[in-house]
Design a protein around this motif. Structure first.
Motif, PDB file in Angstrom:
ATOM      1  N   VAL A  10       0.830  -1.209   0.000  1.00  0.00           N
ATOM      2  CA  VAL A  10       0.000   0.000   0.000  1.00  0.00           C
ATOM      3  C   VAL A  10       0.863   1.257   0.000  1.00  0.00           C
ATOM      4  N   TRP A  11       1.923   1.265   0.813  1.00  0.00           N
ATOM      5  CA  TRP A  11       2.767   2.451   0.881  1.00  0.00           C
ATOM      6  C   TRP A  11       3.565   2.644  -0.400  1.00  0.00           C
ATOM      7  N   ALA A  14       1.194   4.225  -2.687  1.00  0.00           N
ATOM      8  CA  ALA A  14       0.983   5.622  -2.316  1.00  0.00           C
ATOM      9  C   ALA A  14       2.141   6.498  -2.765  1.00  0.00           C
ATOM     10  N   MET A  17       1.841   6.960  -6.478  1.00  0.00           N
ATOM     11  CA  MET A  17       0.772   7.912  -6.784  1.00  0.00           C
ATOM     12  C   MET A  17       1.224   9.351  -6.531  1.00  0.00           C
ATOM     13  N   GLN A  18       1.950   9.571  -5.438  1.00  0.00           N
ATOM     14  CA  GLN A  18       2.418  10.918  -5.147  1.00  0.00           C
ATOM     15  C   GLN A  18       3.405  11.395  -6.206  1.00  0.00           C
ATOM     16  N   ALA A  94       0.752  12.316   2.108  1.00  0.00           N
ATOM     17  CA  ALA A  94       0.923  11.304   3.151  1.00  0.00           C
ATOM     18  C   ALA A  94       2.390  11.175   3.511  1.00  0.00           C
ATOM     19  N   THR A  96       5.339   8.553   5.200  1.00  0.00           N
ATOM     20  CA  THR A  96       5.602   7.132   5.379  1.00  0.00           C
ATOM     21  C   THR A  96       5.625   6.791   6.862  1.00  0.00           C
ATOM     22  N   TRP A 249      -7.157   6.713   7.321  1.00  0.00           N
ATOM     23  CA  TRP A 249      -5.948   7.141   6.605  1.00  0.00           C
ATOM     24  C   TRP A 249      -6.284   7.552   5.175  1.00  0.00           C
ATOM     25  N   VAL A 250      -7.151   6.815   4.499  1.00  0.00           N
ATOM     26  CA  VAL A 250      -7.542   7.169   3.132  1.00  0.00           C
ATOM     27  C   VAL A 250      -8.258   8.520   3.118  1.00  0.00           C
ATOM     28  N   CYS A 253      -5.689  11.159   3.469  1.00  0.00           N
ATOM     29  CA  CYS A 253      -4.944  11.336   2.218  1.00  0.00           C
ATOM     30  C   CYS A 253      -5.728  12.206   1.237  1.00  0.00           C
TER      31      CYS A 253
END
Length: 339
Positions: A10-11, A14, A17-18, A94, A96, A249-250, A253
């Motif tokens: 997931v991270w 993320a 995506m960033q 987000a 880490t 958390w979503v 974000c």
């Protein structure tokens, strides 16, 4: 939070995506700055999406290189690689979680400065008259890393995510004020970088794919500096890894991404207003280095002043803490204990 295999995936998604979001938004942000600058100064400008149109158009054209331009493609490609890497290192919405590999502020600034140096090389290495401003910009950007030392000292040995997570609980007007100054110092780097005629002159020796890579890399570097400055000035909008579950958390974000876009609009307006101040290229380089160093040194000094005071050793060897102004009525008396 326990880093299971699922959370690691997931991270990683993320972070991807960033980085992709930064690369996609960078030309739009640069176009928005140019359009607002045109509106403020009364000049006609293209719409904000014209930057991506120009980059796509250049990538379709062949690169025309002269006898001394053989390394231009290498410089532009390496600059684009460093710029995309910086997009993956700068937090957008987000942070880490603890235990996940994260870069330090020194590494992020080093990657951004190296990308800026590579962007200056195509103009600096040519033998024509345009080499002088290119070499001046190369020297100014190469000196950014030592000038940013006071800002980087604020983070110490912590990684960037841990550092920003610690800033999230500080008030921007009180304990977090020094870090707001540090964010302003980072913003000045982008505000006084090459722009307008200087940017056109820097990209003049390039054509085709080389020009497209240069434009995209320059836009990504500018957006990284602005985002990094916004993160340091106000990191409370960044989502932090939850203790349990991922629904909250979503939502954080999504909220952090919206606040990031609002930050970019404010930054674009400030950059557009800054275009009204016309300075020669050499003077702008000196002003940028001086302002960045002074703001960083001031932020570091204020942080040192707000640090916990050392204890005072009495003659008998006992250690008693210093009493800060305004706290005398809340502390025990020196000889009679609690009143």
């Amino acid at each position: 939070m326990v880093l299971t295999a699922g959370w690691i995936v997931v991270w990683l998604l993320a972070l991807a995506m960033q980085a992709g979001l930064m690369v996609a938004v960078a030309p739009w942000f640069s176009g928005l700055c140019e359009r607002l600058a045109g509106r403020v100064s009364g000049r006609q400008r293209f719409h904000a999406g014209a930057g991506w149109q120009e980059i796509r158009h250049q990538f379709r054209r062949p690169a025309l290189r002269g006898p001394g331009d053989g390394l231009n493609g290498v410089f532009c490609f390496l600059a684009l690689v460093m710029a995309v890497l910086a997009c993956g290192l700068v937090p957008v919405f987000a942070l880490t979680p603890p235990g996940f590999p994260a870069p330090g502020l020194l590494l992020v600034c080093w990657v951004l400065v190296m990308a800026m140096v590579l962007l200056d090389l195509p103009l600096a290495v040519q033998g024509r008259l345009g080499a002088y401003p290119g070499r001046a910009a190369l020297l100014g950007n190469a000196l950014l890393l030592p000038v940013l030392c006071p800002v980087m000292l604020l983070a110490g040995t912590q990684d960037l995510s841990t550092f920003l997570a610690g800033l999230a609980v500080l008030s921007p007007l009180r304990d977090g004020a020094p870090y707001v100054l540090a964010g302003v110092a980072l913003f000045v780097v982008a505000a006084l970088s090459a722009r307008g005629a200087d940017r056109d002159a820097a990209v003049a020796p390039l054509s085709g794919q080389d020009r497209g890579m240069w434009l995209l890399a320059a836009d990504c570097v500018q957006l990284c500096w602005v985002s990094l400055a916004g993160d340091m000035a106000w990191s409370a909008s960044l989502a932090i890894a939850p203790g349990q579950g991922g629904g909250a958390w979503v939502a954080q974000c999504a909220q952090g991404g919206g606040i990031w876009l609002c930050k970019l609009v404010v930054a674009a307006l400030l950059l557009a207003l800054g275009r009204l101040v016309v300075l020669p290229a050499m003077r702008r380089i000196r002003v940028r280095l001086g302002v960045v160093f002074l703001l960083g040194a001031l932020a570091w000094q204020v942080t040192w002043a707000l640090a916990p005071q050392p204890v005072i050793q009495e003659s008998e060897g006992a250690a008693t803490p210093m009493v800060l102004p305004g706290e005398a009525d809340r502390t025990p008396t020196a000889r009679g204990g609690l009143s």
